[in-house]
Design an enzyme around this catalytic site. Sequence first.
Site, PDB file in Angstrom:
ATOM      1  N   HIS A  39      15.654 -21.626   8.397  1.00  0.00           N
ATOM      2  CA  HIS A  39      15.041 -20.391   8.898  1.00  0.00           C
ATOM      3  C   HIS A  39      16.076 -19.590   9.711  1.00  0.00           C
ATOM      4  CE1 HIS A  39      11.398 -23.156   8.766  1.00  0.00           C
ATOM      5  NE2 HIS A  39      10.984 -22.154   8.020  1.00  0.00           N
ATOM      6  N   LYS A 158      15.251 -21.837  -1.271  1.00  0.00           N
ATOM      7  CA  LYS A 158      14.564 -23.129  -1.200  1.00  0.00           C
ATOM      8  C   LYS A 158      13.221 -23.057  -1.931  1.00  0.00           C
ATOM      9  CE  LYS A 158      13.314 -27.146   0.699  1.00  0.00           C
ATOM     10  NZ  LYS A 158      11.896 -27.042   0.734  1.00  0.00           N
ATOM     11  N   VAL A 185      19.903 -23.942   2.899  1.00  0.00           N
ATOM     12  CA  VAL A 185      20.682 -24.661   3.916  1.00  0.00           C
ATOM     13  C   VAL A 185      20.325 -26.139   3.814  1.00  0.00           C
ATOM     14  CG1 VAL A 185      21.131 -24.913   6.386  1.00  0.00           C
ATOM     15  CG2 VAL A 185      20.732 -22.644   5.412  1.00  0.00           C
ATOM     16  N   SER A 195      10.586 -28.011   6.872  1.00  0.00           N
ATOM     17  CA  SER A 195       9.726 -28.392   8.013  1.00  0.00           C
ATOM     18  C   SER A 195       9.010 -29.693   7.695  1.00  0.00           C
ATOM     19  CB  SER A 195       8.700 -27.292   8.301  1.00  0.00           C
ATOM     20  OG  SER A 195       9.356 -26.061   8.489  1.00  0.00           O
ATOM     21  N   ARG A 196       8.797 -29.978   6.417  1.00  0.00           N
ATOM     22  CA  ARG A 196       8.069 -31.194   6.033  1.00  0.00           C
ATOM     23  C   ARG A 196       8.955 -32.447   6.100  1.00  0.00           C
ATOM     24  NH1 ARG A 196       5.244 -27.347   2.426  1.00  0.00           N
ATOM     25  NH2 ARG A 196       3.038 -27.422   2.997  1.00  0.00           N
TER      26      ARG A 196
HETATM   27  P1  AMP Z   1       8.398 -21.700   5.466  1.00  0.00           P
HETATM   28  O1  AMP Z   1       8.358 -21.693   6.950  1.00  0.00           O
HETATM   29  O2  AMP Z   1       8.546 -23.048   4.869  1.00  0.00           O
HETATM   30  O3  AMP Z   1       7.288 -20.883   4.861  1.00  0.00           O
HETATM   31  O4  AMP Z   1       9.730 -20.936   5.061  1.00  0.00           O
HETATM   32  C1  AMP Z   1       9.976 -19.646   5.517  1.00  0.00           C
HETATM   33  C2  AMP Z   1      11.197 -19.108   4.817  1.00  0.00           C
HETATM   34  O5  AMP Z   1      12.319 -19.936   5.105  1.00  0.00           O
HETATM   35  C3  AMP Z   1      11.036 -19.105   3.280  1.00  0.00           C
HETATM   36  O6  AMP Z   1      11.604 -17.914   2.769  1.00  0.00           O
HETATM   37  C4  AMP Z   1      11.822 -20.315   2.875  1.00  0.00           C
HETATM   38  O7  AMP Z   1      12.340 -20.248   1.560  1.00  0.00           O
HETATM   39  C5  AMP Z   1      12.935 -20.310   3.897  1.00  0.00           C
HETATM   40  N1  AMP Z   1      13.530 -21.643   4.003  1.00  0.00           N
HETATM   41  C6  AMP Z   1      12.885 -22.823   4.198  1.00  0.00           C
HETATM   42  N2  AMP Z   1      13.763 -23.854   4.146  1.00  0.00           N
HETATM   43  C7  AMP Z   1      14.979 -23.315   3.903  1.00  0.00           C
HETATM   44  C8  AMP Z   1      16.292 -23.843   3.718  1.00  0.00           C
HETATM   45  N3  AMP Z   1      16.537 -25.154   3.786  1.00  0.00           N
HETATM   46  N4  AMP Z   1      17.300 -22.987   3.475  1.00  0.00           N
HETATM   47  C9  AMP Z   1      17.076 -21.656   3.400  1.00  0.00           C
HETATM   48  N5  AMP Z   1      15.863 -21.084   3.559  1.00  0.00           N
HETATM   49  C10 AMP Z   1      14.830 -21.894   3.809  1.00  0.00           C
END
Ligand code: AMP
Length: 286
Positions: A39, A158, A185, A195-196
């Site tokens: 993030h 991701k 990343v 996050s999981r």
């Molecule tokens: P989430 O909080 O899981 O809904 O993710 C929010 C945003 O962060 C989404 O656009 C995801 O694709 C991005 N994101 C989550 N994990 C990663 C990661 N490891 N690398 C890059 N972006 C990420």
Amino acid sequence: MTAILLNNIKEVRENIKNWKKEGLKIGLIPTMGALHAGHASLIKKAKEMCDKVVVSVFVNPIQFGPNEDFDKYPRTLDTDRNLCDEIGADIVFAPSPKEMYGENTRLSNNELTFVCPPYNLVDCLCGKSRLGHFDGVATVVMKLFNITTPDYAFFGQKDAQQLFILKKMVKDLNLDLEIVHCPIVREEDGLALSSRNTYLTQQERTNALTISKALKEVSKYYEKGITNTQVLFDAAISVLDKNIELEYIEFRDFETFEKVSEVKNNTLIAIAAKSGKTRLIDNIII
Ligand code: AMP
């Protein structure tokens, strides 16, 4: 710098209206919180490209199925805020479900207007096991776009299927903003940040590492000139730990999202699998 924490839509709109009057460029990073370096990379990119940066933190009930982890999804708003402060985000928008969806109780399309992306994009890959998931994602992201009117919105590769669907939504619905595709990343050992990942035991994490290893194996084979997806599929399977429960490995053209039988430039290779009870996704684009 301290980001302003806002829970209500009206206050977000007021801030943004003032920024727009000054001609400032606005960036939005939609998240579900439990922020990590993945993030952070999106927020940093937004800081580079925009004058003002809004991070939304919202665990969106309408994108979770009844047997999914909505209730146990990690909620860490205080540390999320600290990270946003450190990077220099301007607003952290953390609404309640009631603020976003009002008094609706069923949160289904009996009560709510939904944004429904095309079937061929949602009834495959993650959409197969997560029925309605991408309708929920498209709907909340559309609402966040309407609330924050960003010039740029930042999404991670991701969630490649999500990224593809949201780009399509922006195009099909003539939204006046640009989606910025940000790279995945990873931890030093290759595990994609998620996050999981916090759900994983040490052993499950070790097993989960073979998911990114399987993708590396595919790209090694491809570099040797092997393009047949059946051969590449087998190569990936040979690397996956036997305790990993595979849901899919798919090869899709990232321009059209069609299945390919031969990998070429701009092919998405996506995996979903469970380590223990935790469902993980990862991908590469060749
Ligand atoms: P989430 O909080 O899981 O809904 O993710 C929010 C945003 O962060 C989404 O656009 C995801 O694709 C991005 N994101 C989550 N994990 C990663 C990661 N490891 N690398 C890059 N972006 C990420």
